[in-house]
Design a protein around this motif. Structure first.
Motif, PDB file in Angstrom:
ATOM      1  N   GLU A 487       1.094  37.185  16.275  1.00  0.00           N
ATOM      2  CA  GLU A 487       1.665  37.655  15.018  1.00  0.00           C
ATOM      3  C   GLU A 487       1.076  38.972  14.553  1.00  0.00           C
ATOM      4  O   GLU A 487       1.729  39.738  13.847  1.00  0.00           O
ATOM      5  CB  GLU A 487       1.471  36.589  13.932  1.00  0.00           C
ATOM      6  N   ASP A 488      -0.182  39.222  14.918  1.00  0.00           N
ATOM      7  CA  ASP A 488      -0.812  40.466  14.481  1.00  0.00           C
ATOM      8  C   ASP A 488      -0.620  41.604  15.483  1.00  0.00           C
ATOM      9  O   ASP A 488      -1.305  42.621  15.405  1.00  0.00           O
ATOM     10  CB  ASP A 488      -2.309  40.233  14.220  1.00  0.00           C
ATOM     11  N   ALA A 489       0.327  41.460  16.411  1.00  0.00           N
ATOM     12  CA  ALA A 489       0.535  42.490  17.435  1.00  0.00           C
ATOM     13  C   ALA A 489       0.802  43.870  16.844  1.00  0.00           C
ATOM     14  O   ALA A 489       0.238  44.863  17.327  1.00  0.00           O
ATOM     15  CB  ALA A 489       1.665  42.073  18.376  1.00  0.00           C
ATOM     16  N   PRO A 490       1.636  44.019  15.799  1.00  0.00           N
ATOM     17  CA  PRO A 490       1.832  45.362  15.236  1.00  0.00           C
ATOM     18  C   PRO A 490       0.542  45.979  14.708  1.00  0.00           C
ATOM     19  O   PRO A 490       0.348  47.201  14.804  1.00  0.00           O
ATOM     20  CB  PRO A 490       2.839  45.126  14.108  1.00  0.00           C
ATOM     21  N   LEU A 491      -0.340  45.141  14.163  1.00  0.00           N
ATOM     22  CA  LEU A 491      -1.615  45.654  13.661  1.00  0.00           C
ATOM     23  C   LEU A 491      -2.502  46.145  14.792  1.00  0.00           C
ATOM     24  O   LEU A 491      -3.272  47.099  14.631  1.00  0.00           O
ATOM     25  CB  LEU A 491      -2.323  44.550  12.872  1.00  0.00           C
ATOM     26  N   ARG A 492      -2.379  45.532  15.967  1.00  0.00           N
ATOM     27  CA  ARG A 492      -3.219  45.867  17.115  1.00  0.00           C
ATOM     28  C   ARG A 492      -2.561  46.859  18.064  1.00  0.00           C
ATOM     29  O   ARG A 492      -3.118  47.181  19.113  1.00  0.00           O
ATOM     30  CB  ARG A 492      -3.548  44.594  17.910  1.00  0.00           C
ATOM     31  N   ALA A 493      -1.375  47.340  17.720  1.00  0.00           N
ATOM     32  CA  ALA A 493      -0.579  48.085  18.694  1.00  0.00           C
ATOM     33  C   ALA A 493      -1.294  49.317  19.237  1.00  0.00           C
ATOM     34  O   ALA A 493      -1.230  49.609  20.439  1.00  0.00           O
ATOM     35  CB  ALA A 493       0.762  48.486  18.078  1.00  0.00           C
ATOM     36  N   ARG A 494      -1.975  50.052  18.394  1.00  0.00           N
ATOM     37  CA  ARG A 494      -2.673  51.254  18.867  1.00  0.00           C
ATOM     38  C   ARG A 494      -3.810  50.883  19.812  1.00  0.00           C
ATOM     39  O   ARG A 494      -4.011  51.547  20.837  1.00  0.00           O
ATOM     40  CB  ARG A 494      -3.216  52.056  17.682  1.00  0.00           C
ATOM     41  N   ARG A 495      -4.542  49.855  19.489  1.00  0.00           N
ATOM     42  CA  ARG A 495      -5.641  49.430  20.362  1.00  0.00           C
ATOM     43  C   ARG A 495      -5.107  49.029  21.738  1.00  0.00           C
ATOM     44  O   ARG A 495      -5.650  49.421  22.767  1.00  0.00           O
ATOM     45  CB  ARG A 495      -6.384  48.262  19.728  1.00  0.00           C
ATOM     46  N   VAL A 496      -4.019  48.266  21.745  1.00  0.00           N
ATOM     47  CA  VAL A 496      -3.447  47.819  23.013  1.00  0.00           C
ATOM     48  C   VAL A 496      -2.921  49.009  23.810  1.00  0.00           C
ATOM     49  O   VAL A 496      -3.135  49.101  25.031  1.00  0.00           O
ATOM     50  CB  VAL A 496      -2.329  46.795  22.765  1.00  0.00           C
ATOM     51  N   ALA A 497      -2.239  49.943  23.150  1.00  0.00           N
ATOM     52  CA  ALA A 497      -1.718  51.119  23.845  1.00  0.00           C
ATOM     53  C   ALA A 497      -2.852  51.935  24.462  1.00  0.00           C
ATOM     54  O   ALA A 497      -2.747  52.419  25.598  1.00  0.00           O
ATOM     55  CB  ALA A 497      -0.894  51.977  22.890  1.00  0.00           C
ATOM     56  N   GLU A 498      -3.924  52.113  23.716  1.00  0.00           N
ATOM     57  CA  GLU A 498      -5.067  52.867  24.231  1.00  0.00           C
ATOM     58  C   GLU A 498      -5.666  52.206  25.457  1.00  0.00           C
ATOM     59  O   GLU A 498      -5.897  52.842  26.487  1.00  0.00           O
ATOM     60  CB  GLU A 498      -6.130  53.011  23.141  1.00  0.00           C
ATOM     61  N   ARG A 499      -5.920  50.883  25.371  1.00  0.00           N
ATOM     62  CA  ARG A 499      -6.525  50.195  26.496  1.00  0.00           C
ATOM     63  C   ARG A 499      -5.591  50.159  27.695  1.00  0.00           C
ATOM     64  O   ARG A 499      -6.018  50.290  28.841  1.00  0.00           O
ATOM     65  CB  ARG A 499      -6.912  48.774  26.092  1.00  0.00           C
ATOM     66  N   ALA A 500      -4.287  50.005  27.434  1.00  0.00           N
ATOM     67  CA  ALA A 500      -3.326  49.992  28.533  1.00  0.00           C
ATOM     68  C   ALA A 500      -3.300  51.339  29.249  1.00  0.00           C
ATOM     69  O   ALA A 500      -3.241  51.402  30.486  1.00  0.00           O
ATOM     70  CB  ALA A 500      -1.937  49.641  28.013  1.00  0.00           C
ATOM     71  N   ALA A 501      -3.365  52.432  28.485  1.00  0.00           N
ATOM     72  CA  ALA A 501      -3.366  53.762  29.093  1.00  0.00           C
ATOM     73  C   ALA A 501      -4.627  53.985  29.919  1.00  0.00           C
ATOM     74  O   ALA A 501      -4.564  54.516  31.041  1.00  0.00           O
ATOM     75  CB  ALA A 501      -3.244  54.827  28.005  1.00  0.00           C
ATOM     76  N   LEU A 502      -5.765  53.597  29.396  1.00  0.00           N
ATOM     77  CA  LEU A 502      -7.026  53.797  30.115  1.00  0.00           C
ATOM     78  C   LEU A 502      -7.075  52.972  31.396  1.00  0.00           C
ATOM     79  O   LEU A 502      -7.524  53.447  32.445  1.00  0.00           O
ATOM     80  CB  LEU A 502      -8.211  53.450  29.208  1.00  0.00           C
ATOM     81  N   VAL A 503      -6.608  51.728  31.330  1.00  0.00           N
ATOM     82  CA  VAL A 503      -6.605  50.892  32.530  1.00  0.00           C
ATOM     83  C   VAL A 503      -5.622  51.444  33.557  1.00  0.00           C
ATOM     84  O   VAL A 503      -5.905  51.469  34.767  1.00  0.00           O
ATOM     85  CB  VAL A 503      -6.271  49.429  32.170  1.00  0.00           C
ATOM     86  N   LEU A 504      -4.467  51.926  33.102  1.00  0.00           N
ATOM     87  CA  LEU A 504      -3.506  52.535  34.021  1.00  0.00           C
ATOM     88  C   LEU A 504      -4.094  53.785  34.661  1.00  0.00           C
ATOM     89  O   LEU A 504      -3.975  53.988  35.882  1.00  0.00           O
ATOM     90  CB  LEU A 504      -2.215  52.864  33.276  1.00  0.00           C
ATOM     91  N   GLN A 505      -4.728  54.639  33.868  1.00  0.00           N
ATOM     92  CA  GLN A 505      -5.377  55.822  34.431  1.00  0.00           C
ATOM     93  C   GLN A 505      -6.467  55.409  35.424  1.00  0.00           C
ATOM     94  O   GLN A 505      -6.603  56.008  36.492  1.00  0.00           O
ATOM     95  CB  GLN A 505      -5.973  56.674  33.316  1.00  0.00           C
TER      96      GLN A 505
END
Length: 552
Positions: A487-505
């Motif tokens: 339920e709190d996914a919108p609140l965490r969206a920036r954190r998830v995007a950042e970690r996803a980008a770093l792991v992809l890189q």
């Protein structure tokens, strides 16, 4: 003093001699960059390397760099009326701007890739786009939109049949005249309005059908760049809902369409590019796609411009790195070149890591776009999620990286003559254009929710690198938990995007970069062995190995 001695016979006073200054970074091949060249070959465009080097020599030339400076110092000017009082709504550009446009369109950076059936055509175009960005990003706004309009226009095959051959041309002809009579066209978009911004469903511009195959638009757009382009995709409210329309500046009969430019925006950067507020009043338009499905239609254009945002930010970071490294190689302090001073070495290496990760990711996305064009559904699904993730993070990191690079030049970097202030003013743009950070992070959540195949494709990409580095493996395990939407996914969206980008890189560097680069990235970005500022890599970093990857 002798009576014959005159003032002008005295030796000229010398107050200083210029020493210990870096020479201009000109007269080089900007494509002589191992990270760029390896990425282009890996993603399927090795056939383009000779042309890329030719374009790189143009980008590195003193003449091209002088034109880039002139195009930004002599900004576009709006002419609403001619001398007789007739409404013309034209924008005048300095000749340097037209020179840059000619070179980029001729190099195939606008729509030409869509007409090129060779595998890797979009990768070749992406590499050239990055080099042109390093030279001068402002003129690439119309170039990018022309590239991006083609897949959206294909929602209406009859319109695509007329305009696509001209949008994919390598001929640049400025000025307004009947589109079908020009050898090449440029396209733009009109989406946002002052009351809605990113919330385009709040748009109030209306569209009324005339019964002859055309529509009439009435309304006002808030941020429409490159108003001298030939065609625009515009969102407007039709009876069936928000729809997408094609609006030409000049109608097929040669008359001017109503496209009243209220003013040009006074922007932070991107000064060579004109951004405007056009008003539509009984403006002739043609429906693109299905009535009421305007967002679905234009999203194909937005996807490609978001890809260009990633390419542009990766290139802007690389340009700043190149200037900082060039300065550090030639400047000495305290008895040694700056590049050999331990702390500066740390800063440049840290910037190099950031830049290599961004460049590698940007070219991977371009490769996915190319393969998706040729029917690869796995790549299309990967591109959907990875573009949102990459757009969020790479564009967010550019301002910090450029600021650090500027500081490497000290006071010289704060001087307009260095070119660094222009790079710095450009740096925030791509994080705002085509969806700011919040919009892009929420778009990532939308992909995770509505398109589960995008997550599976993303997972498959990441897991090709597992087992090679324990820090990467641990970061991926943590990210998997973060990708479970609560339920709190919108609140965490920036954190998830950042970690996803770093792991992809990280996955890309573990697979494709030298061990020195992959190890330093995993240690500093995934394991957290790094401070908040650049230049805080651990003493165990293989600095020499990282610095071998610097651009010219």
């Amino acid at each position: 003093m002798s009576s014959t001695t005159t003032a002008h016979s005295r030796p000229t006073a010398v107050t200083h001699e210029v020493t210990n200054q870096a020479p201009p970074l000109t007269g080089h091949d900007a494509a002589a960059d191992p990270v760029l060249l390896e990425g282009v070959s890996r993603e399927g465009a090795s056939w383009h390397l000779d042309d890329l080097h030719r374009f790189g020599r143009y980008v590195g030339s003193a003449e091209a760099q002088a034109r880039a400076d002139q195009a930004n110092r002599h900004e576009p000017e709006l002419r609403t009326h001619d001398r007789y009082g007739n409404r013309v709504d034209e924008v005048e550009f300095h000749p340097a701007y037209h020179s840059l446009m000619h070179a980029s369109v001729e190099a195939g950076l606008a729509g030409a890739a869509w007409a090129d059936e060779r595998p890797g055509a979009h990768v070749a175009r992406a590499a050239g786009f990055m080099l042109a960005t390093m030279l001068e990003p402002g003129h690439l706004c119309p170039v990018s939109m022309t590239y991006a309009v083609v897949p959206a226009l294909r929602h209406s095959p009859d319109l695509a049949k007329v305009y696509e051959p001209l949008l994919t041309s390598r001929v640049y002809e400025p000025g307004l005249r009947t589109p079908a009579e020009k050898p090449g066209l440029l396209a733009g978009m009109g989406m946002t309005e002052k009351q809605g911004g990113s919330d385009v469903r709040a748009n109030t511009t209306t569209a009324t059908e005339r019964g002859d195959g055309t529509w009439r638009l009435r309304g006002h757009k808030w941020f429409t760049s490159a108003p001298m382009n030939d065609l625009f995709l515009v969102l407007a409210q039709a009876p069936g809902g928000l729809s997408c329309f094609l609006v030409p500046r000049v109608l097929p009969d040669g008359s001017r369409n109503t496209f009243r430019i209220q003013r040009l925006k006074d922007k932070l950067g991107n000064r060579s590019n004109a951004s405007s507020e056009p008003e539509f009043d009984d403006t002739v338009a043609w429906l693109v796609g299905t009535e009421g499905k305007g967002v679905r239609t234009i999203i194909d254009m937005v996807t490609m411009t978001r890809l260009d945002c990633v390419l542009g930010s990766a290139a802007g970071t690389r340009a700043a790195l190149a200037e900082a490294a060039h300065h550090a190689r030639h400047r000495s302090a305290f008895g040694a070149r700056l590049i050999d001073q331990p702390l500066m070495r740390n800063v440049i290496a840290d910037l190099a890591l950031e830049s290599e990760a961004a460049t590698t990711l940007a070219l991977r996305l371009a490769g996915a776009a190319d393969r998706a064009r040729r029917g690869d559904d796995q790549e299309r699904a990967f591109l959907r999620l990875a573009t949102a993730v990459g757009k969020y993070w790479v564009c967010k990191r550019q301002p910090a990286a450029v600021a650090e690079a500027l500081e490497c030049l000290g006071g010289n970097g704060y001087d307009e003559a260095s070119g660094m202030p222009r790079l710095y003013r450009e740096a925030p743009l791509n994080s705002i254009w085509e969806g700011s950070g919040n919009v892009t992070a929420l778009d990532m959540l939308r992909a995770l929710t509505r398109e589960p195949d995008s997550l599976e494709a993303f997972r498959a990409e990441i897991e090709t690198a597992t087992g090679a580095d324990h820090r990467f493996d641990a970061a991926w395990r943590e990210l998997r938990d973060e990708l479970v939407l609560t339920e709190d996914a919108p609140l965490r969206a920036r954190r998830v995007a950042e970690r996803a980008a770093l792991v992809l890189q990280g996955s890309l560097l573990v697979r494709h970069a030298p061990p020195a680069v992959a190890d330093a990235f995993c240690a500093s970005r995934l394991a957290g062995d790094r401070g908040q500022a650049f230049g805080t890599l651990s003493p165990g970093t293989d600095f020499a190995g990282v610095l071998e990857r610097l651009p010219v």
